[in-house]
Design a protein around this motif. Structure first.
Motif, PDB file in Angstrom:
ATOM      1  N   PHE A 182       0.824  -1.209   0.000  1.00 28.16           N
ATOM      2  CA  PHE A 182       0.000   0.000   0.000  1.00 28.16           C
ATOM      3  C   PHE A 182       0.859   1.260   0.000  1.00 28.16           C
ATOM      4  CE2 PHE A 182      -3.544  -2.531   2.304  1.00 28.16           C
ATOM      5  CZ  PHE A 182      -3.850  -3.165   1.106  1.00 28.16           C
ATOM      6  N   ILE A 183       1.984   1.208   0.714  1.00 33.53           N
ATOM      7  CA  ILE A 183       2.903   2.358   0.701  1.00 33.53           C
ATOM      8  C   ILE A 183       3.517   2.507  -0.686  1.00 33.53           C
ATOM      9  CG2 ILE A 183       5.028   3.319   1.666  1.00 33.53           C
ATOM     10  CD1 ILE A 183       4.377   1.832   4.277  1.00 33.53           C
ATOM     11  N   GLN A 184       3.952   1.409  -1.274  1.00 34.15           N
ATOM     12  CA  GLN A 184       4.551   1.450  -2.609  1.00 34.15           C
ATOM     13  C   GLN A 184       3.571   2.017  -3.633  1.00 34.15           C
ATOM     14  OE1 GLN A 184       7.716   0.940  -2.787  1.00 34.15           O
ATOM     15  NE2 GLN A 184       8.326  -1.186  -2.555  1.00 34.15           N
ATOM     16  N   LEU A 185       2.286   1.675  -3.487  1.00 34.85           N
ATOM     17  CA  LEU A 185       1.270   2.114  -4.441  1.00 34.85           C
ATOM     18  C   LEU A 185       0.799   3.544  -4.193  1.00 34.85           C
ATOM     19  CD1 LEU A 185      -0.903  -1.133  -4.541  1.00 34.85           C
ATOM     20  CD2 LEU A 185       0.597  -0.279  -6.357  1.00 34.85           C
ATOM     21  N   GLY A 186       1.167   4.118  -3.052  1.00 33.44           N
ATOM     22  CA  GLY A 186       0.727   5.464  -2.732  1.00 33.44           C
ATOM     23  C   GLY A 186      -0.648   5.510  -2.090  1.00 33.44           C
ATOM     24  N   ILE A 187      -1.232   4.354  -1.798  1.00 34.95           N
ATOM     25  CA  ILE A 187      -2.508   4.315  -1.090  1.00 34.95           C
ATOM     26  C   ILE A 187      -2.325   4.801   0.337  1.00 34.95           C
ATOM     27  CG2 ILE A 187      -4.299   2.764  -0.191  1.00 34.95           C
ATOM     28  CD1 ILE A 187      -3.864   1.028  -2.661  1.00 34.95           C
ATOM     29  N   VAL A 188      -1.158   4.486   0.893  1.00 34.41           N
ATOM     30  CA  VAL A 188      -0.796   4.941   2.235  1.00 34.41           C
ATOM     31  C   VAL A 188       0.405   5.874   2.121  1.00 34.41           C
ATOM     32  CG1 VAL A 188       0.169   4.241   4.458  1.00 34.41           C
ATOM     33  CG2 VAL A 188      -1.691   2.915   3.441  1.00 34.41           C
ATOM     34  N   THR A 189       0.315   7.011   2.762  1.00 33.14           N
ATOM     35  CA  THR A 189       1.433   7.944   2.828  1.00 33.14           C
ATOM     36  C   THR A 189       1.955   7.995   4.258  1.00 33.14           C
ATOM     37  OG1 THR A 189       0.543   9.338   1.058  1.00 33.14           O
ATOM     38  CG2 THR A 189       2.189  10.329   2.508  1.00 33.14           C
ATOM     39  N   ILE A 190       3.236   7.660   4.425  1.00 36.57           N
ATOM     40  CA  ILE A 190       3.886   7.775   5.726  1.00 36.57           C
ATOM     41  C   ILE A 190       4.435   9.187   5.855  1.00 36.57           C
ATOM     42  CG2 ILE A 190       5.691   6.893   7.231  1.00 36.57           C
ATOM     43  CD1 ILE A 190       3.475   4.909   6.697  1.00 36.57           C
ATOM     44  N   GLU A 191       4.058   9.854   6.918  1.00 38.36           N
ATOM     45  CA  GLU A 191       4.448  11.250   7.094  1.00 38.36           C
ATOM     46  C   GLU A 191       5.645  11.380   8.030  1.00 38.36           C
ATOM     47  OE1 GLU A 191       0.487  12.692   8.360  1.00 38.36           O
ATOM     48  OE2 GLU A 191       0.506  13.838   6.491  1.00 38.36           O
ATOM     49  N   ASP A 192       6.287  12.514   7.959  1.00 37.62           N
ATOM     50  CA  ASP A 192       7.430  12.803   8.816  1.00 37.62           C
ATOM     51  C   ASP A 192       7.013  12.689  10.275  1.00 37.62           C
ATOM     52  OD1 ASP A 192       9.958  13.538   9.582  1.00 37.62           O
ATOM     53  OD2 ASP A 192       9.547  15.688   9.465  1.00 37.62           O
ATOM     54  N   GLY A 193       7.748  11.909  11.041  1.00 34.99           N
ATOM     55  CA  GLY A 193       7.441  11.721  12.455  1.00 34.99           C
ATOM     56  C   GLY A 193       6.723  10.415  12.742  1.00 34.99           C
ATOM     57  N   ASP A 194       6.158   9.774  11.706  1.00 31.28           N
ATOM     58  CA  ASP A 194       5.485   8.490  11.925  1.00 31.28           C
ATOM     59  C   ASP A 194       6.472   7.399  12.291  1.00 31.28           C
ATOM     60  OD1 ASP A 194       2.931   9.450  11.428  1.00 31.28           O
ATOM     61  OD2 ASP A 194       2.974   8.944   9.299  1.00 31.28           O
ATOM     62  N   VAL A 195       7.621   7.404  11.610  1.00 28.63           N
ATOM     63  CA  VAL A 195       8.612   6.347  11.780  1.00 28.63           C
ATOM     64  C   VAL A 195       9.861   6.928  12.427  1.00 28.63           C
ATOM     65  CG1 VAL A 195      10.024   4.636  10.587  1.00 28.63           C
ATOM     66  CG2 VAL A 195       7.713   5.111   9.777  1.00 28.63           C
ATOM     67  N   ASN A 196      10.314   6.278  13.494  1.00 27.74           N
ATOM     68  CA  ASN A 196      11.492   6.771  14.206  1.00 27.74           C
ATOM     69  C   ASN A 196      12.739   6.707  13.330  1.00 27.74           C
ATOM     70  OD1 ASN A 196       9.892   7.117  16.483  1.00 27.74           O
ATOM     71  ND2 ASN A 196      10.424   5.115  17.340  1.00 27.74           N
ATOM     72  N   ASN A 197      12.970   5.537  12.726  1.00 33.42           N
ATOM     73  CA  ASN A 197      14.152   5.344  11.891  1.00 33.42           C
ATOM     74  C   ASN A 197      13.790   5.606  10.434  1.00 33.42           C
ATOM     75  OD1 ASN A 197      16.001   4.540  13.956  1.00 33.42           O
ATOM     76  ND2 ASN A 197      14.811   2.666  14.115  1.00 33.42           N
ATOM     77  N   TYR A 198      13.427   6.838  10.172  1.00 37.03           N
ATOM     78  CA  TYR A 198      12.918   7.232   8.867  1.00 37.03           C
ATOM     79  C   TYR A 198      14.031   7.879   8.051  1.00 37.03           C
ATOM     80  CZ  TYR A 198      10.201  10.165   5.572  1.00 37.03           C
ATOM     81  OH  TYR A 198       9.700  10.783   4.465  1.00 37.03           O
ATOM     82  N   ILE A 199      14.175   7.396   6.809  1.00 40.72           N
ATOM     83  CA  ILE A 199      15.148   7.987   5.895  1.00 40.72           C
ATOM     84  C   ILE A 199      14.376   8.526   4.703  1.00 40.72           C
ATOM     85  CG2 ILE A 199      17.213   7.586   4.510  1.00 40.72           C
ATOM     86  CD1 ILE A 199      17.725   5.084   6.179  1.00 40.72           C
TER      87      ILE A 199
END
Length: 270
Positions: A249-266
């Motif tokens: 879903f993330i790859q397809l753009g159905i889900v967008t992960i926003e800044d701050g959602d993931v601690n180890n985010y690059i």
């Protein structure tokens, strides 16, 4: 995170091992929740089941040759599937997004003189790491292999802290669902809200296990999850409950992960 209900996703192909539950889950999500065009053909069938019309978002669900993970290496079988899609639905396979969804089977953890026979799975993860294009493969395809992939996704839609649950065998999950006295865990209750809940369970797992997540390149996440789950299984003979369907879903753009959602985010794009 944001669930993008009106996102156009182009042509998406899911190659799955099972003939029943996988189809039911993917059908529910893409026809009842997102209202995309949907086509499926199960192993042994000669005709497609077709639903809806949305040329900008078409989802195809097809069986692998058999339930053995090695079957995704049968290039002739896959070529025949893709050629059939081209002839019947004018699918341009080079423009399609492809995912392979398989369950991680603990019974395949056969010990030998060198320890657990993990090499095959690591090679498959590396070979099928990108849903659009792979360096060692003429077409795309990302392997999403984890402990019962879609049963765990169903549970994560409804149960808080589901990512902390641990099970040894797939039938234990089915029993867990069957013993749900309030009957909250049901496919027909899945919605945009429950998908958001499942996404948060996935994010919580990533954060609590310190797996690095590069939003621009998710190729390493399935392998990192695999290695972590193998470590847990070797010590406890159980797996943490997690579904990698959220990665699709993330790859397809159905889900967008926003800044701050993931601690180890690059975010390389930044």
């Amino acid at each position: 995170m944001v669930i993008n209900e009106n996102k156009n996703i182009g042509t998406v192909i899911f190659i799955v091992e099972g003939q029943h539950f996988e189809f039911s889950v993917i059908d529910r999500i893409f026809t009842k929740i997102f209202h995309y065009e949907y086509h499926e053909k199960r192993r042994g069938k000669t005709k497609y089941l077709n639903k809806g019309h949305n040329p900008l978002s078409r989802v195809f669900v097809l069986n692998a040759e058999n339930s053995n993970l090695d079957s995704i290496n049968n290039e002739k079988y896959l070529d025949d599937l893709y050629e059939e899609l081209s002839k019947e639905f004018s699918v341009n396979i080079d423009d399609a997004t492809i995912f392979f969804i398989f369950d991680r089977d603990p019974k395949s953890n056969i010990k030998n003189s060198k320890g657990y026979s993990e090499d095959k799975y690591i090679k498959l993860h590396n070979y099928y790491s990108n849903p659009w294009e792979n360096d060692n493969n003429r077409i795309g395809g990302q392997l999403l292999l984890n402990y019962p992939s879609l049963e765990s996704y169903e549970i994560s839609n409804f149960i808080d802290h589901s990512h902390t649950l641990k099970f040894g065998l797939g039938n234990e999950l089915k029993q867990f669902i069957a013993l749900d006295e309030n009957k909250n865990i049901q496919l027909n209750k899945m919605s945009v809200g429950t998908i958001e809940h499942a996404t948060q369970e996935f994010i919580d797992f990533i954060n609590e296990t310190d797996i690095m997540m590069d939003i621009d390149d998710l190729s390493s996440v399935p392998l990192d999850v695999y290695n972590l789950e193998e470590q847990i299984y070797e010590k406890e003979s159980v797996y943490r409950l997690l579904s990698l369907l959220t990665i699709a879903f993330i790859q397809l753009g159905i889900v967008t992960i926003e800044d701050g959602d993931v601690n180890n985010y690059i975010a390389r794009s930044l």
